[in-house]
Design a protein around this motif. Sequence first.
Motif, PDB file in Angstrom:
ATOM      1  N   ASN A  62       0.867  -1.176   0.000  1.00  0.00           N
ATOM      2  CA  ASN A  62       0.000   0.000   0.000  1.00  0.00           C
ATOM      3  C   ASN A  62       0.905   1.227   0.000  1.00  0.00           C
ATOM      4  OD1 ASN A  62      -1.846   2.024   0.436  1.00  0.00           O
ATOM      5  ND2 ASN A  62      -2.771   1.102   2.243  1.00  0.00           N
ATOM      6  N   VAL A  63       0.998   1.906  -1.145  1.00  0.00           N
ATOM      7  CA  VAL A  63       2.008   2.946  -1.339  1.00  0.00           C
ATOM      8  C   VAL A  63       1.382   4.340  -1.374  1.00  0.00           C
ATOM      9  CG1 VAL A  63       3.864   3.789  -2.828  1.00  0.00           C
ATOM     10  CG2 VAL A  63       3.444   1.333  -2.641  1.00  0.00           C
ATOM     11  N   THR A  64       1.978   5.246  -0.637  1.00  0.00           N
ATOM     12  CA  THR A  64       1.705   6.677  -0.737  1.00  0.00           C
ATOM     13  C   THR A  64       2.973   7.324  -1.275  1.00  0.00           C
ATOM     14  OG1 THR A  64       0.170   6.669   1.144  1.00  0.00           O
ATOM     15  CG2 THR A  64       1.134   8.785   0.546  1.00  0.00           C
ATOM     16  N   ALA A  65       2.827   8.229  -2.256  1.00  0.00           N
ATOM     17  CA  ALA A  65       4.009   8.824  -2.877  1.00  0.00           C
ATOM     18  C   ALA A  65       3.855  10.330  -2.981  1.00  0.00           C
ATOM     19  CB  ALA A  65       4.244   8.226  -4.267  1.00  0.00           C
ATOM     20  N   VAL A  66       4.941  11.048  -2.730  1.00  0.00           N
ATOM     21  CA  VAL A  66       4.908  12.509  -2.776  1.00  0.00           C
ATOM     22  C   VAL A  66       6.050  13.036  -3.630  1.00  0.00           C
ATOM     23  CG1 VAL A  66       3.908  12.581  -0.455  1.00  0.00           C
ATOM     24  CG2 VAL A  66       6.377  12.869  -0.727  1.00  0.00           C
ATOM     25  N   ASP A  67       5.855  14.238  -4.187  1.00  0.00           N
ATOM     26  CA  ASP A  67       6.902  14.923  -4.939  1.00  0.00           C
ATOM     27  C   ASP A  67       6.651  16.416  -4.834  1.00  0.00           C
ATOM     28  OD1 ASP A  67       9.053  13.887  -7.250  1.00  0.00           O
ATOM     29  OD2 ASP A  67       8.427  15.979  -7.476  1.00  0.00           O
ATOM     30  N   HIS A  88       0.730  12.823  -4.038  1.00  0.00           N
ATOM     31  CA  HIS A  88       0.519  14.122  -3.409  1.00  0.00           C
ATOM     32  C   HIS A  88       1.665  15.066  -3.769  1.00  0.00           C
ATOM     33  CE1 HIS A  88      -2.512  12.275  -0.733  1.00  0.00           C
ATOM     34  NE2 HIS A  88      -1.673  11.246  -0.729  1.00  0.00           N
ATOM     35  N   THR A  89       1.326  16.309  -4.150  1.00  0.00           N
ATOM     36  CA  THR A  89       2.334  17.339  -4.315  1.00  0.00           C
ATOM     37  C   THR A  89       2.644  17.907  -2.939  1.00  0.00           C
ATOM     38  OG1 THR A  89       1.446  17.905  -6.495  1.00  0.00           O
ATOM     39  CG2 THR A  89       2.933  19.498  -5.463  1.00  0.00           C
ATOM     40  N   ARG A  99       1.708  15.364   8.315  1.00  0.00           N
ATOM     41  CA  ARG A  99       0.809  15.213   7.170  1.00  0.00           C
ATOM     42  C   ARG A  99       0.209  13.814   7.097  1.00  0.00           C
ATOM     43  NH1 ARG A  99       0.498  17.859   2.077  1.00  0.00           N
ATOM     44  NH2 ARG A  99      -1.313  17.006   0.995  1.00  0.00           N
ATOM     45  N   PHE A 100       0.961  12.816   7.512  1.00  0.00           N
ATOM     46  CA  PHE A 100       0.526  11.435   7.381  1.00  0.00           C
ATOM     47  C   PHE A 100       0.599  10.712   8.720  1.00  0.00           C
ATOM     48  CE2 PHE A 100       2.544  12.621   3.314  1.00  0.00           C
ATOM     49  CZ  PHE A 100       1.444  12.500   2.470  1.00  0.00           C
ATOM     50  N   GLY A 101       0.050   9.499   8.732  1.00  0.00           N
ATOM     51  CA  GLY A 101       0.175   8.638   9.899  1.00  0.00           C
ATOM     52  C   GLY A 101       1.472   7.856   9.839  1.00  0.00           C
TER      53      GLY A 101
END
Length: 205
Positions: A62-67, A88-89, A99-101
């Motif tokens: 389960n991936v969350t990715a930011v840039d 997410h930007t 911002r995240f858990g």
Amino acid sequence: MNQTTLKYYQKNGKNIAQRYESADVSDLHRVLNASFKLPGTLLELGCGSGRDAAFMAKQGFNVTAVDGSAVMIESAVYYHPELSGCLHTLQLPEELSGRFGKFDGVFSIAALMHFSRPQIETILKQVNALLVSKGNFFFSVPIQRDDIRNDEFDAKGRRFTTMTEAQWLDICRKYGFELIRSNTTKDGLGRKGIAWLNCLTKKSE
């Protein structure tokens, strides 16, 4: 991130994403996949074209990715639409905290070098706070580049903080990480004068 660095990725993001997608990263992906255990939640910092986040999602994570670049996020959605709800930007290091858990693992490929050393230290401190106990943190950074000026910028205006393996590991230990393994590899795009350091670390507590 330095504004000239971000401006470069905003202006050239589409071409950069195409180049990222063409790179031979099979060895890197094998190492990356072996760095985390299923089932798990992962956070990628600096996802670029979404190449690596998509690969890990296909493995079952389960991936969350930011840039930091909105153009890169748009490119990631274009190349990997399956990630659209996970991207997410977000500007590092300012917007990461709170911002995240929690995550089982965090990884960052070819991103941390674009920050100053104080920013890198802040990011690692935040990564430690985002990880569950004994969570893994994998990162890949250039340990050698022959195109960087003395002011730590290249001719395109991008910041590159290049440090030795020992210097990277010193920062990791300072912010609560212990080394599991590390290795150096050639550039996936075949560029001469560039070598990469790949480190897998673990949160100490």
